[in-house]
Scaffold this motif. Structure first.
Motif, PDB file in Angstrom:
ATOM      1  N   GLU A 112       0.830  -1.210   0.000  1.00 27.46           N
ATOM      2  CA  GLU A 112       0.000   0.000   0.000  1.00 27.46           C
ATOM      3  C   GLU A 112       0.863   1.258   0.000  1.00 27.46           C
ATOM      4  O   GLU A 112       0.582   2.214  -0.724  1.00 27.46           O
TER       5      GLU A 112
ATOM      6  N   ARG B  66       0.963   4.076  -3.019  1.00 28.96           N
ATOM      7  CA  ARG B  66       0.733   5.504  -2.795  1.00 28.96           C
ATOM      8  C   ARG B  66       1.918   6.334  -3.280  1.00 28.96           C
ATOM      9  O   ARG B  66       1.741   7.399  -3.865  1.00 28.96           O
TER      10      ARG B  66
ATOM     11  N   LEU C 272       1.817   6.478  -7.026  1.00 28.24           N
ATOM     12  CA  LEU C 272       0.732   7.353  -7.466  1.00 28.24           C
ATOM     13  C   LEU C 272       1.129   8.818  -7.303  1.00 28.24           C
ATOM     14  O   LEU C 272       0.857   9.636  -8.182  1.00 28.24           O
ATOM     15  N   LEU C 273       1.782   9.152  -6.195  1.00 24.49           N
ATOM     16  CA  LEU C 273       2.229  10.529  -5.996  1.00 24.49           C
ATOM     17  C   LEU C 273       3.276  10.928  -7.035  1.00 24.49           C
ATOM     18  O   LEU C 273       3.269  12.063  -7.532  1.00 24.49           O
TER      19      LEU C 273
ATOM     20  N   SER D 105      -8.195   7.029  -9.835  1.00 26.56           N
ATOM     21  CA  SER D 105      -7.381   6.661  -8.674  1.00 26.56           C
ATOM     22  C   SER D 105      -7.474   7.712  -7.579  1.00 26.56           C
ATOM     23  O   SER D 105      -7.647   7.394  -6.406  1.00 26.56           O
ATOM     24  N   PHE D 106      -7.339   8.976  -7.966  1.00 28.43           N
ATOM     25  CA  PHE D 106      -7.373  10.051  -6.970  1.00 28.43           C
ATOM     26  C   PHE D 106      -8.740  10.129  -6.302  1.00 28.43           C
ATOM     27  O   PHE D 106      -8.833  10.344  -5.101  1.00 28.43           O
ATOM     28  N   SER D 107      -9.794   9.965  -7.070  1.00 27.50           N
ATOM     29  CA  SER D 107     -11.136  10.143  -6.516  1.00 27.50           C
ATOM     30  C   SER D 107     -11.612   8.943  -5.697  1.00 27.50           C
ATOM     31  O   SER D 107     -12.495   9.080  -4.861  1.00 27.50           O
ATOM     32  N   THR D 108     -11.030   7.779  -5.923  1.00 29.00           N
ATOM     33  CA  THR D 108     -11.445   6.583  -5.181  1.00 29.00           C
ATOM     34  C   THR D 108     -10.397   6.105  -4.184  1.00 29.00           C
ATOM     35  O   THR D 108     -10.608   5.109  -3.501  1.00 29.00           O
ATOM     36  N   ASP D 109      -9.255   6.794  -4.144  1.00 34.96           N
ATOM     37  CA  ASP D 109      -8.148   6.403  -3.263  1.00 34.96           C
ATOM     38  C   ASP D 109      -7.686   4.978  -3.557  1.00 34.96           C
ATOM     39  O   ASP D 109      -7.433   4.190  -2.653  1.00 34.96           O
ATOM     40  N   GLN D 110      -7.631   4.662  -4.855  1.00 34.85           N
ATOM     41  CA  GLN D 110      -7.199   3.336  -5.305  1.00 34.85           C
ATOM     42  C   GLN D 110      -6.003   3.495  -6.245  1.00 34.85           C
ATOM     43  O   GLN D 110      -6.170   3.584  -7.458  1.00 34.85           O
ATOM     44  N   PRO D 111      -4.779   3.564  -5.719  1.00 36.38           N
ATOM     45  CA  PRO D 111      -3.599   3.809  -6.545  1.00 36.38           C
ATOM     46  C   PRO D 111      -3.406   2.799  -7.667  1.00 36.38           C
ATOM     47  O   PRO D 111      -2.876   3.126  -8.722  1.00 36.38           O
TER      48      PRO D 111
END
Length: 118
Positions: free
Chosen positions: A16, A20, A23-24, A74-80
Motif C-alpha cells: 500500500e 501511494r 501514485l504521488l 485513482s485520486f477520486s477513489t483512493d485506489q492507486p
C-alpha cells in the motif's frame, strides 16, 4: 491506535505504501504535463513519458487520455492501483512495440484449416 501526543497512528502494508508513493510520483509528472502549454496532451505527455514515442500517434492520443482518466479515478477513489496498472500496461505495450513485436505479418487460418499437433 492513539499515540501519547494524541495523534492517530495508521499502519499500512508495504504494498500500500509503495502504491501511494508511485501514485504521488505519477501525479507529479501529470502536474508537470499540465503546466506545459506547448503541444497536444499526447505531445506533452510524451516528454514526461518518452516510452510513449514508441506508440503510433493515434495510440499516443489514446494512451494520454487513458492515463489521465485512470489517474482521476485513482485520486477520486483512493485506489492507486488503477492508475499504476494503466501506466504499466501502456509502458509494457510501448516496450513490446519498440522490441519489434507486432510487426510480423500474421498468417490467418481459414475456419476449415486444420493445424497438426506438434
Amino acid at each position: 491506535m492513539t499515540r501519547r501526543d494524541g495523534e492517530a497512528l495508521v499502519l499500512m502494508s508495504q504494498r500500500e505504501a509503495e502504491g501511494r508513493a508511485r501514485l504521488l510520483e505519477f501525479a507529479a509528472q501529470l502536474i508537470t504535463v499540465t503546466l506545459d502549454d506547448n503541444g497536444s496532451l499526447a505531445e506533452r505527455m510524451s516528454k514526461a513519458f518518452p516510452w510513449m514515442l514508441a506508440l503510433s500517434p493515434a495510440d499516443r492520443d489514446t494512451c494520454a487520455q487513458n492515463l489521465v482518466d485512470a489517474a482521476r479515478a485513482s485520486f477520486s477513489t483512493d485506489q492507486p492501483h488503477l492508475a499504476i496498472a494503466e501506466l504499466t500496461s501502456w509502458k509494457e505495450t510501448a516496450t513490446a512495440i519498440a522490441a519489434g513485436l507486432g510487426r510480423t505479418d500474421l498468417e490467418w487460418l481459414d475456419g476449415d484449416d486444420v493445424v497438426e499437433r506438434p
